[in-house]
Design an enzyme around this catalytic site. Structure first.
Site, mmCIF file in Angstrom:
data_model
loop_
_atom_site.group_PDB
_atom_site.id
_atom_site.type_symbol
_atom_site.label_atom_id
_atom_site.label_comp_id
_atom_site.label_asym_id
_atom_site.label_seq_id
_atom_site.Cartn_x
_atom_site.Cartn_y
_atom_site.Cartn_z
ATOM 1 C CB CYS A 178 11.498 1.257 -1.212
ATOM 2 S SG CYS A 178 10.099 0.219 -0.745
ATOM 3 C CD GLU A 191 6.219 2.789 4.096
ATOM 4 O OE1 GLU A 191 5.868 3.403 5.120
ATOM 5 O OE2 GLU A 191 7.302 2.194 3.997
#
Length: 449
Positions: free
Chosen positions: A262, A157
């Protein structure tokens, strides 16, 4: 390279980045989602995700006619008049009970598209899924004329577009070699190393990679604590380590603990995979335990800075939190270590005020409960008993620290990211505490130099 007709199901970080980037490579992509309002905004070129370069790619894809958006996965398949050749599944697979990945969204999509899939097309599991999901997907589809592959994503990200278009590697796994090769060919213009393997190995690659990164972060956080106990400096230690090509420079920055969308769920899922194989993955479990301890250790550092005692009371202390998202460059709050630490501080009785460049003061989110959002950093720091840097936003380095020293009730800064220059803050009249760092030289000493 042949342009392919592609459907992408899901328009979150992974799905939207996948769709926009594949369109930029010349493919014809239709993206589907169940959120009608989101699809309406995407059709207008409006992207709510804070991700550098993504909005531009969406607008370019729409203008070129290579990218479109629709509500519903089955509708997406029907709208490709010539027939979809590849379908990417990019739906959420959150951590479920006991750390097992929740695959209900994947199963719902398969139910929706089972009878609509063109013969000969390829299903691609792009979402992070447990080992064996590709085989299970094929069983649920019950379509011998549709191949299933695994093509895990490795997108960070804040750098997702860059990572997609400049990948370290492309991994594709499947039991049908020709189907795996067709999926790999979608990326041929990128010139990246390609690993073609079976689906189980491809699925495990993602978990193994993220598990290793989590262990590396937990390790450097433990070394940072050791530095504090021995009077060493973690920046010098990691610099000395990083020149070793076997170790490298990445993921050697200590911090408040790893988080995000994640690593927490993937490490837990890896433990579940290991347990199912009757393997006690002690190293992974220790890394997770170390990460949990790191959050509490940051709270202890704040207690010590404010009260002079690691067990001191923070009741009625006003603590300013600089940064709330899980990392700089995103507006994502999922599993943010900043919010975990905020919750611990709130339980300890602290009054919390926060500022994050990606979150307007009007932001409403359940994870922000109990945090007063300020319009800027200076408003957050006014009359605070301590400032805590929790997210590594570069703009925090350029704040007017002499002004801040005058605004704060007590001029203390606890820098959990080692983002700031301790000497600069000391000269400005603040007390600075880093992670694994030798303390900044006293201001009086600096003045005499």
């Amino acid at each position: 390279m042949f342009a392919r007709r592609i459907a992408v199901v899901g328009t979150g970080y992974v799905g939207l980045t996948t769709g926009a980037c594949l369109a930029s490579l010349g493919h014809h992509v239709i993206c589907a989602d169940v959120d009608e309002d989101k699809i309406r905004r995407l059709r207008d070129g409006k992207v709510d995700i804070l991700e550098p370069g993504l909005s531009e790619l969406v607008v370019e894809g729409l203008a070129a006619g290579r990218l479109s958006f629709t509500v519903g996965a089955a509708v997406a398949l029907e709208q490709h008049a010539e027939g979809v050749e590849v379908v990417f599944l990019c739906v959420p697979t959150p951590m479920g009970v006991g750390g097992v990945a929740d695959l209900r969204a994947v199963e719902a999509v398969l139910d929706e598209i089972r009878d609509t899939l063109p013969s000969g097309c390829v299903i691609v599991n792009k979402s992070t899924v447990p080992v064996g999901t590709a085989v299970r997907t094929a069983e649920l589809l019950g379509r011998s004329d549709v191949a299933v592959t695994s093509n895990p994503e490795f997108l960070r990200e804040g750098a997702a577009v860059r990572d997609f278009l400049n990948p370290d590697r492309i991994v594709v796994g499947g039991e049908a070699q020709d189907a795996a090769e067709r999926v790999a060919a979608l990326y041929s213009r990128l010139g990246a190393p390609t690993v073609l393997t079976d689906s189980a190995s491809a699925e495990l690659v993602k978990y193994a990679a993220n598990g290793f990164l989590a262990m590396k972060l937990s390790y450097v956080n433990a070394v940072a604590e050791l530095c504090e106990r021995l009077g060493a400096d973690i920046l010098d230690v990691t610099e000395g380590m990083s020149y070793d090509r076997r170790i490298g420079r990445e993921f050697l920055n200590p911090g408040p603990g790893w988080g995000g969308s994640c690593l927490p769920k993937d490490t837990q899922a890896l433990l579940q995979v290991a347990d199912a194989a009757d393997f006690e993955f002690r190293l992974m479990r220790a890394s997770i335990d170390t990460n949990t301890r790191q959050r509490q250790r940051m709270v202890d550092k704040i207690r010590l800075a404010v009260t002079g005692n690691r067990n001191g009371s923070l009741s009625h202390s006003r603590v300013a939190l600089l940064g709330l998202t899980f990392k700089a460059g995103t507006n994502d709050l999922r599993d943010s270590p900043a919010l975990v630490i905020a919750a611990l501080l709130r339980q300890a009785g602290a009054e919390l005020v926060g500022y994050d460049p990606a979150l307007p003061a009007s932001t409403s989110h359940p994870d922000l409960e109990g945090i007063e959002l300020a319009v800027d950093a200076y408003a957050a720091l006014a009359q605070a008993d301590a400032a805590v840097v929790l997210t590594e936003w570069p703009e925090f380095r350029t704040l007017d620290w002499p002004r801040i020293a005058g605004l704060m009730g007590t001029a203390r800064v606890i820098d959990t990211r080692n983002l700031l220059d301790g000497d600069v803050l000391t000269r400005a009249g603040l007390t600075w505490t880093g992670v694994g760092r030798r303390q900044a030289v006293d201001a009086a000493v600096l003045a005499g130099q």
